[in-house]
Scaffold this motif. Structure first.
Motif, PDB file in Angstrom:
ATOM      1  N   ILE A  12     -18.450  -1.589  -1.683  1.00  0.00           N
ATOM      2  CA  ILE A  12     -17.064  -1.918  -1.366  1.00  0.00           C
ATOM      3  C   ILE A  12     -16.162  -0.850  -1.974  1.00  0.00           C
ATOM      4  CG2 ILE A  12     -16.731  -3.479  -3.341  1.00  0.00           C
ATOM      5  CD1 ILE A  12     -15.173  -5.281  -1.304  1.00  0.00           C
ATOM      6  N   ILE A  13     -15.184  -0.368  -1.207  1.00  0.00           N
ATOM      7  CA  ILE A  13     -14.272   0.673  -1.698  1.00  0.00           C
ATOM      8  C   ILE A  13     -12.919   0.043  -1.972  1.00  0.00           C
ATOM      9  CG2 ILE A  13     -13.296   2.946  -1.262  1.00  0.00           C
ATOM     10  CD1 ILE A  13     -15.478   3.445   0.768  1.00  0.00           C
ATOM     11  N   LEU A  14     -12.493   0.085  -3.248  1.00  0.00           N
ATOM     12  CA  LEU A  14     -11.235  -0.541  -3.660  1.00  0.00           C
ATOM     13  C   LEU A  14     -10.226   0.522  -4.049  1.00  0.00           C
ATOM     14  CD1 LEU A  14     -12.765  -3.092  -6.198  1.00  0.00           C
ATOM     15  CD2 LEU A  14     -12.031  -3.608  -3.877  1.00  0.00           C
ATOM     16  N   GLY A  15      -8.947   0.243  -3.853  1.00  0.00           N
ATOM     17  CA  GLY A  15      -7.914   1.177  -4.304  1.00  0.00           C
ATOM     18  C   GLY A  15      -6.607   0.897  -3.615  1.00  0.00           C
ATOM     19  N   ASP A  16      -5.529   1.483  -4.179  1.00  0.00           N
ATOM     20  CA  ASP A  16      -4.205   1.302  -3.593  1.00  0.00           C
ATOM     21  C   ASP A  16      -4.188   1.804  -2.150  1.00  0.00           C
ATOM     22  OD1 ASP A  16      -3.252   0.246  -5.880  1.00  0.00           O
ATOM     23  OD2 ASP A  16      -2.145   2.018  -6.533  1.00  0.00           O
ATOM     24  N   SER A  17      -3.224   1.296  -1.415  1.00  0.00           N
ATOM     25  CA  SER A  17      -3.038   1.729  -0.033  1.00  0.00           C
ATOM     26  C   SER A  17      -2.716   3.223   0.008  1.00  0.00           C
ATOM     27  CB  SER A  17      -1.887   0.918   0.564  1.00  0.00           C
ATOM     28  OG  SER A  17      -1.678   1.303   1.882  1.00  0.00           O
ATOM     29  N   GLY A  18      -3.388   3.939   0.841  1.00  0.00           N
ATOM     30  CA  GLY A  18      -3.075   5.351   1.036  1.00  0.00           C
ATOM     31  C   GLY A  18      -3.838   6.320   0.148  1.00  0.00           C
ATOM     32  N   VAL A  19      -4.702   5.822  -0.735  1.00  0.00           N
ATOM     33  CA  VAL A  19      -5.419   6.747  -1.628  1.00  0.00           C
ATOM     34  C   VAL A  19      -6.573   7.466  -0.931  1.00  0.00           C
ATOM     35  CG1 VAL A  19      -4.802   5.521  -3.756  1.00  0.00           C
ATOM     36  CG2 VAL A  19      -6.935   4.939  -2.560  1.00  0.00           C
ATOM     37  N   GLY A  20      -7.000   6.922   0.213  1.00  0.00           N
ATOM     38  CA  GLY A  20      -8.042   7.625   0.979  1.00  0.00           C
ATOM     39  C   GLY A  20      -9.360   6.878   1.113  1.00  0.00           C
ATOM     40  N   LYS A  21      -9.338   5.576   0.974  1.00  0.00           N
ATOM     41  CA  LYS A  21     -10.583   4.789   1.067  1.00  0.00           C
ATOM     42  C   LYS A  21     -11.221   4.917   2.451  1.00  0.00           C
ATOM     43  CE  LYS A  21      -8.281   1.047   0.093  1.00  0.00           C
ATOM     44  NZ  LYS A  21      -6.953   1.697  -0.058  1.00  0.00           N
ATOM     45  N   THR A  22     -10.402   4.694   3.470  1.00  0.00           N
ATOM     46  CA  THR A  22     -10.920   4.797   4.833  1.00  0.00           C
ATOM     47  C   THR A  22     -11.394   6.225   5.108  1.00  0.00           C
ATOM     48  OG1 THR A  22      -9.445   3.047   5.605  1.00  0.00           O
ATOM     49  CG2 THR A  22     -10.299   4.538   7.272  1.00  0.00           C
ATOM     50  N   SER A  23     -10.632   7.205   4.606  1.00  0.00           N
ATOM     51  CA  SER A  23     -10.981   8.609   4.842  1.00  0.00           C
ATOM     52  C   SER A  23     -12.289   8.995   4.158  1.00  0.00           C
ATOM     53  CB  SER A  23      -9.870   9.524   4.329  1.00  0.00           C
ATOM     54  OG  SER A  23      -8.658   9.229   4.975  1.00  0.00           O
ATOM     55  N   GLN A  27     -15.420  10.279   6.165  1.00  0.00           N
ATOM     56  CA  GLN A  27     -15.992  11.592   5.860  1.00  0.00           C
ATOM     57  C   GLN A  27     -17.488  11.433   5.567  1.00  0.00           C
ATOM     58  OE1 GLN A  27     -17.014  15.025   5.515  1.00  0.00           O
ATOM     59  NE2 GLN A  27     -14.770  15.134   5.410  1.00  0.00           N
ATOM     60  N   TYR A  28     -17.818  10.412   4.800  1.00  0.00           N
ATOM     61  CA  TYR A  28     -19.217  10.220   4.410  1.00  0.00           C
ATOM     62  C   TYR A  28     -20.088   9.835   5.603  1.00  0.00           C
ATOM     63  CZ  TYR A  28     -23.317   8.386   2.054  1.00  0.00           C
ATOM     64  OH  TYR A  28     -24.600   8.153   1.662  1.00  0.00           O
ATOM     65  N   VAL A  29     -19.594   8.900   6.396  1.00  0.00           N
ATOM     66  CA  VAL A  29     -20.423   8.377   7.480  1.00  0.00           C
ATOM     67  C   VAL A  29     -20.359   9.254   8.733  1.00  0.00           C
ATOM     68  CG1 VAL A  29     -20.783   6.415   9.030  1.00  0.00           C
ATOM     69  CG2 VAL A  29     -20.267   6.009   6.628  1.00  0.00           C
ATOM     70  N   ASN A  30     -19.160   9.649   9.102  1.00  0.00           N
ATOM     71  CA  ASN A  30     -19.000  10.365  10.379  1.00  0.00           C
ATOM     72  C   ASN A  30     -18.707  11.854  10.227  1.00  0.00           C
ATOM     73  OD1 ASN A  30     -19.315   7.942  11.851  1.00  0.00           O
ATOM     74  ND2 ASN A  30     -17.170   7.418  11.466  1.00  0.00           N
ATOM     75  N   LYS A  31     -18.570  12.327   8.976  1.00  0.00           N
ATOM     76  CA  LYS A  31     -18.179  13.720   8.688  1.00  0.00           C
ATOM     77  C   LYS A  31     -16.907  14.104   9.453  1.00  0.00           C
ATOM     78  CE  LYS A  31     -22.350  15.842   6.894  1.00  0.00           C
ATOM     79  NZ  LYS A  31     -22.485  14.729   5.977  1.00  0.00           N
ATOM     80  N   LYS A  32     -15.956  13.177   9.477  1.00  0.00           N
ATOM     81  CA  LYS A  32     -14.693  13.420  10.182  1.00  0.00           C
ATOM     82  C   LYS A  32     -13.524  13.111   9.263  1.00  0.00           C
ATOM     83  CE  LYS A  32     -16.091  12.617  14.915  1.00  0.00           C
ATOM     84  NZ  LYS A  32     -16.497  11.523  15.772  1.00  0.00           N
ATOM     85  N   PHE A  33     -12.399  13.809   9.505  1.00  0.00           N
ATOM     86  CA  PHE A  33     -11.190  13.539   8.727  1.00  0.00           C
ATOM     87  C   PHE A  33      -9.983  13.627   9.638  1.00  0.00           C
ATOM     88  CE2 PHE A  33      -7.466  15.028   6.406  1.00  0.00           C
ATOM     89  CZ  PHE A  33      -7.367  14.030   5.440  1.00  0.00           C
ATOM     90  N   SER A  34      -9.017  12.722   9.436  1.00  0.00           N
ATOM     91  CA  SER A  34      -7.771  12.791  10.202  1.00  0.00           C
ATOM     92  C   SER A  34      -6.602  12.720   9.242  1.00  0.00           C
ATOM     93  CB  SER A  34      -7.714  11.611  11.175  1.00  0.00           C
ATOM     94  OG  SER A  34      -6.370  11.416  11.576  1.00  0.00           O
ATOM     95  N   ASN A  35      -5.572  13.544   9.508  1.00  0.00           N
ATOM     96  CA  ASN A  35      -4.368  13.515   8.671  1.00  0.00           C
ATOM     97  C   ASN A  35      -3.483  12.324   8.972  1.00  0.00           C
ATOM     98  OD1 ASN A  35      -4.187  15.672   6.769  1.00  0.00           O
ATOM     99  ND2 ASN A  35      -4.270  17.062   8.527  1.00  0.00           N
ATOM    100  N   GLN A  36      -3.732  11.703  10.120  1.00  0.00           N
ATOM    101  CA  GLN A  36      -2.914  10.551  10.504  1.00  0.00           C
ATOM    102  C   GLN A  36      -3.180   9.386   9.570  1.00  0.00           C
ATOM    103  OE1 GLN A  36      -3.756   9.579  14.544  1.00  0.00           O
ATOM    104  NE2 GLN A  36      -1.895  10.573  15.256  1.00  0.00           N
ATOM    105  N   TYR A  37      -2.127   8.660   9.240  1.00  0.00           N
ATOM    106  CA  TYR A  37      -2.329   7.489   8.396  1.00  0.00           C
ATOM    107  C   TYR A  37      -2.058   6.207   9.156  1.00  0.00           C
ATOM    108  CZ  TYR A  37      -2.074   4.169   4.625  1.00  0.00           C
ATOM    109  OH  TYR A  37      -2.294   3.079   3.825  1.00  0.00           O
ATOM    110  N   LYS A  38      -3.087   5.405   9.241  1.00  0.00           N
ATOM    111  CA  LYS A  38      -2.974   4.105   9.889  1.00  0.00           C
ATOM    112  C   LYS A  38      -3.498   3.093   8.879  1.00  0.00           C
ATOM    113  CE  LYS A  38      -4.150   3.590  14.679  1.00  0.00           C
ATOM    114  NZ  LYS A  38      -5.319   3.454  15.567  1.00  0.00           N
ATOM    115  N   ALA A  39      -2.608   2.286   8.306  1.00  0.00           N
ATOM    116  CA  ALA A  39      -3.052   1.353   7.266  1.00  0.00           C
ATOM    117  C   ALA A  39      -4.114   0.412   7.816  1.00  0.00           C
ATOM    118  CB  ALA A  39      -1.870   0.551   6.742  1.00  0.00           C
TER     119      ALA A  39
END
Ligand code: GDP
Ligand code: MG
Length: 157
Positions: A12-23, A27-39
């Motif tokens: 489980i990945i915990l942290g404040d909104s916007g710190v990069g948990k989804t990213s 990155q780890y699973v799909n080796k992809k990164f997006s600058n767009q932020y969608k909460a």
């Protein structure tokens, strides 16, 4: 296709909104990164298969025994501003981790893919040590590409 036996490790990945948990997960699973932020509304669930000491593991979300859950701390976005606008110093983060019983600490960048693989390897190793794993049967193929977007359509659960 026959199903193979795998070991499920829940992460489980915990942290404040916007710190990069989804990213980080993306990155780890799909080796992809997006600058767009969608909460993320609710939670993202991704599955990744890792090989460790000749065994196959499946990493997924949601802990079954939170009291004995092994932690790893990540300081993300180290690529930003040469570190000049960081909020928590590496020294302070490392001291905090040391004071909490030597929690492993990584400075990461989901954008540049720095230390992401390494951090999740330690997560897998520590989860394995804690005896949290459970044997599961899964189909041979899992589509990890299509579920990287937040599950925000309609249901917020
Ligand atoms: P979450 O709310 O913790 O899931 O955060 P997100 O993964 O959605 O990321 C929030 C924002 O920060 C997005 O605009 C990402 O593109 C950006 N971001 C995430 N990780 C990094 C990183 O390592 N470096 C940089 N420069 N931006 C990042
Ligand atoms: Mg998110």
């Amino acid at each position: 296709m026959p199903s193979r036996r795998r070991t499920l490790l829940k992460v489980i990945i915990l942290g404040d909104s916007g710190v990069g948990k989804t990213s980080l997960m993306n990155q780890y699973v799909n080796k992809k990164f997006s600058n767009q932020y969608k909460a993320t509304i609710g939670a993202d669930f991704l599955t990744k298969e890792v090989q460790f000491e000749d065994r196959l593991f499946t990493l997924q979300a949601s802990p079954s025994d939170p009291e004995n859950f092994p932690f790893v701390v990540l300081g993300n976005k180290i690529d930003v501003d040469g570190g000049n606008s960081r909020v928590v110093s590496e020294k302070k983060a490392r001291a905090w981790c040391a004071s909490k019983g030597n929690i492993p600490y990584f400075e990461t960048s989901a954008k540049e893919g720095i230390n992401v693989e390494e951090a999740f390897q330690v997560i897998a190793k520590d989860a394995l040590k804690s005896g949290e794993e459970e044997e599961i049967y899964l189909p041979d193929t899992i589509d990890v590409g299509s579920s990287s977007q937040p599950r925000s359509s309609g249901c917020e659960c």
